[in-house]
Design an enzyme around this catalytic site. Structure first.
Site, PDB file in Angstrom:
ATOM      1  N   LYS A   1      25.715  28.680  82.378  1.00 45.50           N
ATOM      2  CA  LYS A   1      25.355  28.774  83.798  1.00 45.50           C
ATOM      3  C   LYS A   1      25.136  27.349  84.309  1.00 45.50           C
ATOM      4  O   LYS A   1      24.637  26.488  83.560  1.00 45.50           O
ATOM      5  CB  LYS A   1      24.063  29.601  83.890  1.00 45.50           C
ATOM      6  CG  LYS A   1      23.630  30.034  85.274  1.00 45.50           C
ATOM      7  CD  LYS A   1      22.374  30.929  85.155  1.00 45.50           C
ATOM      8  CE  LYS A   1      21.861  31.409  86.491  1.00 45.50           C
ATOM      9  NZ  LYS A   1      20.681  32.321  86.342  1.00 45.50           N
TER      10      LYS A   1
ATOM     11  N   SER B   1      17.841  37.955  86.180  1.00 43.83           N
ATOM     12  CA  SER B   1      19.081  37.233  86.457  1.00 43.83           C
ATOM     13  C   SER B   1      20.109  37.256  85.332  1.00 43.83           C
ATOM     14  O   SER B   1      21.251  36.866  85.542  1.00 43.83           O
ATOM     15  CB  SER B   1      18.767  35.778  86.829  1.00 43.83           C
ATOM     16  OG  SER B   1      18.392  35.712  88.185  1.00 43.83           O
TER      17      SER B   1
ATOM     18  N   SER C   1      21.150  36.280  89.200  1.00 48.87           N
ATOM     19  CA  SER C   1      21.851  35.069  89.605  1.00 48.87           C
ATOM     20  C   SER C   1      22.884  34.585  88.582  1.00 48.87           C
ATOM     21  O   SER C   1      23.724  33.748  88.921  1.00 48.87           O
ATOM     22  CB  SER C   1      20.831  33.957  89.836  1.00 48.87           C
ATOM     23  OG  SER C   1      20.173  33.633  88.631  1.00 48.87           O
TER      24      SER C   1
END
Lengths: 454, 484
Positions: free
Chosen positions: A63, A162, A138
């Site tokens: 990420k 997330s 996310s």
């Protein structure tokens, strides 16, 4: 795509093919940048026997809130668009020490604020199964990259769901470990008291392999726990509680059907599953959206345009701050900074922040109570499957409601997995969430693996 | 000019917040070098101090231990559990946008400091608490731009917050001075005021004597010498009384002090006060200290100033001598060591030598001595007591002894300063002097009963012995020879 699949290839082939797949799937916007030069260099070193390890030559994606070499670390924000980190996150370093190769960085909601990856400064990530739907967030880019079989594993961060929620939306495994399992050093902070580092994979065993490597005490993060991670197997049937408040009519029918069917499989494996009530579940979201914005407003204070990142052209110091932050942050970032600043401001601190922390303690007590009777709690990962892009974009409260099932474990620092539980009538993936006692991560993994084999 | 009678009808009330930089090797939350003196800007900075994304604070255990030592010097309890909080504001010298401090649960709880005043009395100033926190960086302003230096960012501090127990400028200075001594003696800080190792914020208000309520206070920030604490308090007292006497009111505000003008000036008023949005820092686990750990840590705190004052009572030293010695912990320790090993008389002699050798400036802490072995100084005192050295010669030996590893006797011998106490040697000189026709008048005078005339003869003996003859012995022998 599994770790074993990647290891069957030469490292250069594994990396080259992964990068090719990443480019082939560009339309999903799962990946923000590819670190081709460094990845290939490391792959050649693996093939030459210079780099060895459990994950030698296995490509992965991080990420884009993990600090890495070779390319920017943007947190999907305008503010850090051109930020090049001088060091790497501990999690990345540990994986690299075992020979894993980071090929690129995944999209996310800017600074990890969101549940749909629609808040990225670089465009929305599309659901791996249905491009009209969100990938969740996310860690939407990480989940889609695994679901699209670009890489066998992708790193994510989970502050309130997330990792778990996008794992659910894309039909992959998502691990949010016990708070303090993996060092947060070198990961752009969101909320210090609930931030965790975890992984998304296509199967439980791979997730376990990656977690085992990343877990452990780090002298650079005082909140890390001594290494407790161990690969476990089940000694016998477990006592499992199905949280009834998570299976009401407010929850999408397709989700309930998938979760119920997972519960039946648990029973068929000999586990006892009982309905349990968690009376404070309904307050979890309210607690979360006071405590977490408070911590966000604090952690984002460093983005001031003075030392690095975006600096606006301005006439005065106040303008440097105001304009740089205005240009660097997305609307959702600003919303959370404002909420957080408000609940911390003098005169409101006691009524909001302190009150929320007290309620958080009650929630933790209720979890402890339940875990004195049950080994594992089960509930949906999210109240719906992946929703349509744009559907919740203009209604922040509706968007926050997507986190309702995931924030309780975050507030209590508990381990939680999202594992695939089938699809709804439209073919959209649904995840089921397994929550365990603190440091009982291994038990959750063992249970999930038993069920996966079924 | 305001009349003294009017001033005398008012009383000032002062509370002092003192920031003490801790003498750790590295910073409070990073491994960066904590000693930035004379370093180029931004060369003692780690990514943590720089506020890079993803950086986390790592608490420096040594800073915690020094705070625990400070607690002992402040006669304070140490909290079993203390925590860190974040204080938020935007300024370019504050890289994270917040300062890590201890707002809610400080490490040092209530205590007190007894500060001696010039008149021999003592003022007891209670300590409300003291907490650990990190220092900010430094800005320097130029025409149209400013530069940031983060070398100091993250330096560990303790902020010592006093109760408003001080009621005169002299007491404020005495408290600041004693606090400096306590912190340097306890090894908490290097105490270099020039480099800002200790900085004082003085909160001062005035009210009519006997009033039940305190007046509105002003805070004079960033004073970095004892003298400026005193002068600022004096100035502020008169300024506030004048305001009240002319029917105006004192505004609650922060004021700056200028040593050059001798005045305080307004910097910002309470209306501009920021909301710091304090919150617990979740990155740092609480500090937990058991009673045993506190005791073990505090065992390293050496003797503190008051214990020296108490021990030196039998030496009958002047207050100025005591102060001069206490200004340097090494001297104080040396005198006490001499006292223990060689007794009060030897200690008194050595004390006076040191007091006259060191500068009278209390803030001058430069070490002029490198020889701290008490044996040498005790031996020197002993030689004087035994008349082997004159007091003038002893000062000369002392001056060399300060930086020498030679024994005092060797120094005295090398400089040919030892007194001759060999009776036959002195007798020979005495006989020479008495035989000298120049002495005839004096001899007659003495015989006529003018005792004072013997001084001339002793002087002659001293002259012929190049100052080395023991004058008492010479006098005795002269009298003997003249048949008295």
């Amino acid at each position: 795509m599994t770790i074993a699949d990647a290891k069957a290839l030469s490292a250069v082939d594994a990396v080259t093919q992964a990068i090719a797949r990443a480019r082939q799937h560009e339309s999903f916007n799962a990946i923000l940048h590819i670190q081709e030069d460094r990845a290939l260099e490391r792959a050649r070193a693996v093939d030459a026997g210079e780099i060895t390890g459990v994950l030698a030559g296995v490509p992965f994606i991080a990420k884009d809130n993990f600090l890495t070499f070779d390319g920017p670390t943007t947190a999907a924000s305008t503010f850090l668009k051109d930020f090049h980190a001088p060091l790497q996150a501990t999690a990345i370093e540990k994986l690299e020490a075992e020979g894993a190769i980071c090929i690129g960085k995944a999209n996310l909601d800017a600074f990890a604020h969101g549940g749909s990856t629609e808040n990225s400064a670089f465009g929305v990530t599309k659901n791996a199964v249905d491009q009209t739907k969100v990938a969740g967030g996310s860690s939407g880019g990480s989940a889609a990259a695994v679901a699209l079989e670009i890489v066998p594993f992708a790193l994510g961060t989970d502050t309130g769901g997330s990792i778990r929620q996008p794992a659910s939306f894309n039909g992959v495994v998502g691990v949010k470990p016990t708070y303090g399992t993996v060092s947060r050093y070198g990961v752009v902070a969101m909320a210090s008291s609930t931030d965790t580092i975890g992984v998304l994979t296509s199967n439980v065993a791979d997730a376990n392999t990656v977690m085992e490597i990343m877990a452990g005490k780090d002298s650079k993060d005082m909140t890390t726990l001594p290494d407790f991670w161990s690969t476990r197997s089940l000694d016998g049937p477990l006592k499992i509680g199905l949280v009834t408040e998570s299976m009401t009519d407010d929850v999408d029918e397709g989700v309930r059907i998938a979760v119920s069917s997972y519960v039946e499989s648990l029973r068929s494996k000999g586990h006892t599953v009982e309905d349990v009530s968690m009376s404070l579940l309904k307050y979890a979201l309210a607690i979360y959206y006071v405590v977490v914005p408070a911590e966000i407003s604090s952690n984002l204070s460093r983005y001031d345009g003075i030392r690095y990142g975006r600096r606006a052209t301005a006439e005065s110091l106040a303008e440097v701050y105001g304009k740089s932050r205005d240009e660097g942050f997305m609307a959702e970032n600003k919303r959370r900074i404002m909420i957080g600043s408000y609940v911390l401001s003098s005169g409101f601190f006691d009524a909001y922040y302190l009150q929320a922390q007290k309620a958080r303690t009650l929630l933790i007590n209720e979890f402890n109570e339940l875990f004195s009777q049950y080994d594992v709690l089960v509930m949906p990962t999210a109240p719906t499957p992946g929703f349509a892009i744009g559907e919740n974009a203009h209604d922040p409260v509706k968007m926050y409601l997507a986190d309702i099932m995931t924030v309780p474990a975050s507030l209590a620092g508990l381990p939680a997995l999202s594992v695939p539980a089938g699809v709804d009538e439209h073919g959209l993936p649904v995840g089921v969430q397994l929550i365990g006692k603190q440091c009982d991560d291994g038990l959750l993994m063992a249970l999930a693996q038993q069920m996966e084999a079924a | 000019m305001i009349h003294q009678d009017v001033l005398d009808s008012y009383e000032m009330t002062i509370g002092i917040e003192c920031h003490v930089q801790l003498a750790t090797l590295s910073k409070l939350f990073s491994g960066a070098n904590n000693d930035a003196r004379d370093k180029n800007p931004n060369t003692a900075v780690s990514p943590i101090d720089f506020g890079l994304p993803g950086m986390l604070p790592i608490l420096n255990r040594e800073a915690v231990e020094l705070a625990v030592c400070a607690g002992k010097a402040l006669n304070a309890e140490i909290a079993e559990v203390s925590r860190f909080d974040r204080k938020h504001y935007f300024y370019p010298d504050l890289p994270k946008g917040y300062q890590i401090t201890q707002m809610y649960q400080p490490i040092i709880l209530a205590g007190y400091v007894d500060a001696p005043l010039l008149d021999g009395s003592t003022v007891r100033v209670r300590i409300h608490h003291a907490h650990l926190e990190e220092d900010a960086g430094k800005l320097s302003h130029y025409d149209g731009y400013s530069l940031v230096d983060l070398n100091r960012a993250g330096t560990p501090l303790i902020e010592i917050v006093s109760e408003p127990d001080i009621h005169s400028a002299a007491a404020a200075k005495a408290y600041a001075t004693e606090l400096h001594r306590l912190m340097t003696y306890a090894g908490v800080t290097l105490g270099d005021l020039y480099h800002g190792n200790m900085r004082f914020d003085v909160n001062i208000s005035v009210a009519k004597k006997g009033a039940t309520e305190l007046g509105t206070r002003a805070e004079i920030k960033n004073l970095n010498s004892f003298r400026s604490v005193e002068r600022a308090a004096e100035y502020e007292f008169i300024r506030q009384v004048e305001l009240l006497e002319s029917g105006q009111r004192v505004v609650q505000e922060t004021r700056g002090w200028s040593d050059a003008t001798g005045k305080t000036t307004s910097q910002r008023s309470k209306e501009d006060a920021q909301d710091y949005r304090y919150m617990p820092d979740a990155d740092i686990p609480p500090i937990v200290l058991t009673k045993d750990e506190v005791e073990r840590i505090q065992a390293r705190v050496p003797a503190l100033p008051q214990s020296y004052r108490d021990a030196w009572v039998p030496l009958n030293l002047d207050r100025s001598v005591v102060d001069a010695l206490l200004a340097n912990q090494s001297y104080a320790a040396l005198i006490s060591s001499v006292q223990v090993h060689a007794g009060d008389d030897a200690a008194r002699r050595v004390a006076h030598w040191f007091a006259s050798a060191v500068t009278q400036d209390e803030e001058q802490t430069a070490i002029i001595a490198s020889n701290f072995s008490p044996e040498g100084y005790a031996e020197l005192a002993d030689m004087v007591a035994k008349n082997e050295l004159s007091s003038t010669a002893a000062k000369e030996v002392f001056a060399e002894l300060l930086t020498s590893d030679q024994a005092p006797r060797s120094i005295a011998e090398a400089r040919n300063l030892l007194q001759v106490s060999d009776e036959s040697a002195i007798l020979a000189i005495v006989q020479e002097v008495l035989a000298d026709p120049a002495s005839a008048q004096s001899i007659l005078d003495i015989k006529a009963g003018q005792e004072k005339a013997i001084g001339f003869l002793v002087g002659q003996v001293m002259k012929r012995s190049a100052g080395k003859a023991n004058p008492a012995l010479a006098q005795q022998l002269i009298k003997q020879q003249l048949g008295e």
